[in-house]
Every structure is written in structure tokens, then in C-alpha cells.
Write a protein that holds these residues in place. Sequence first.
Motif: not given
Length: 297
Positions: A209-211, A236-240, A252-256
Motif C-alpha cells: 500500500i502506498i499510503a 513515501s509511506r509503504f505498508w504491507p 512499514s517498508f520505509d523509514k517510519q
Amino acid sequence: MSNAALIQTNLPELTLLHRGKVRDMYEIPGHADKLLLIATDRISAYDVVMSEPVPGKGKVLTDISLFWFKLLADIVPNHLLSADVDQYPAICQQYRQQLEGRSMLVRRTKVMPIECIVRGYLSGSFWSAYKKNTTVCGFALPAGLRESDKFPQPLFTPSTKAEQGLHDENISFAKMEETVGKETAAKMAAISLRLYEKAAEYALSKGIIIADTKFELGMVDGELILIDEVLTPDSSRFWPVDEYAPGKGQPSFDKQFLRDYLSSLDWNKQPPPPPLPAEIVEKTAARYKEAAQRLTA
């Protein structure tokens, strides 16, 4: 990812134009219409560059951007000329070790002074603002939304483009119109929404998911084009998809992941940054790598 990290480039025969939070930008003698962009392994959070790099991160960011530039080229032209060092001007090729896999030769543009943010889900600063007032950035949102809920349709929410060390600020669309003109503002919003919608549909097919995301646009010969990085874990904010559960923050798959760690510390989010444990660096690297593998496979 490679164990060798590139923290800062050194290309003495080129002219350093800008050293950003992650990218170094150079002018090339004799090629005034081109720029060289290099993605280092620096990582920032809360607009502060960390002291420790994430080895190989710049190559992952470059791979992902190159993928999206190709996929989205039917919506808007982009600034990419080549990512093959063999095709760069001869003066650049002596720096191959610093450039291979993490650089792009691009068209020089007039950069638009607006960050083009598109949000598909209620998260981050938008969620914080929504809890105080359901009208956020001029959007009257329904009452009762939960953190991470999907919006009925994606929202275009422009922001200022702050200098390094300062924070971008959300602005109204009317303020954006004052800054770039009504016609250009409308075009920038339409392009950004189309880019997000195509990318989000594709990413869903890959389990992501691209939040929300941030696009940069530039102007060349009166035409808007896509520039800088595109739909990376930095922007971007990427969620599985398989772990998506509204009502809370998402894995997330990002720097969150890095932000969450930093938020657990007694740190005022101002320089100097706290030291990062090796485990945090390694887990951040693994998330970036998994995002790239899912999206570009």
C-alpha cells in the motif's frame, strides 16, 4: 546491500551545486543543460541527517526511482537521461566507483517551489492534525475516521519546499495558486494525482500500500516534468497489504521504523542526532531492500 557505505561524494573536477539530506548534485563542465545526481547512503529523519549511514541505501533508492520513471513515463515526461556511467560525459567516468548504481544523468530544469504530496490514507502529520480538527489543509474530512483509514479518493496536499534543517509546511491550494499561478497549480495537482493512482494500483498488485508520497516537478521549455526521486521509501509511506489494520499505525517498508525508534528516545528532534545502534541500521536496510524487491521484481 553492500557493506561499503558512501556517506559523501568527492568529484573535484565537477562543480558541487548542492548537498542535500541524501543526494549530492553536480554541474558538469561543458554541459550546462545537464546535472549529475548521486544518491548517497545518508539517511535523515525529522529533517535531521543521522550520523550513521545505511550501506547500499542510495543504490536501492536509485533502482526504485529508475523503475518508476519507466512505468510512469506515459503520464508525464521525466528528467532522466541515463543511469549508465558509460553514457555520461567523459569527465564523469573517472568517478565510476562513486557513481555506479547510485547516480543519474538528468536534464536541468527550473524546479517548482512546491512539494506535491498525495495522500491516500490518513496517517502521519495529517492524522495528528485531524485529531484536532476534521478540516485539514482545507479538506473537510468525515468525522470518525481512524488512523490509517483509506480516504474516499486520494488528496493532493501541497507544501512548501524548506531549506535543509527546516520543516516543510502544509499550505492551502489557494496559496499554491498564488505561488505558481492557477493554471500551473491545476496541472501540477492533476499530474500528481494521476501518478499516485497508477503507482498505487501497481504497488497493490505487489503487496504494498502506498499510503502517501511526495513528487517533485520541474519546468523545461514551458513543460512540467517529473524530477528528483520517485516513490522511494524516503519519499513515501509503504505498508504491507497483508498486515494492514486500520485504527493504529502500520508496519512499514520505509523509514517510519527509524522514526519510531527515534521517537522512543529523549531527543528534541534537533541536531545533533542520537547515535543509531547497528541493529536499527540493519533493520532499516532490510526494509528498504524488501520494498525494492517487491516493487521491481
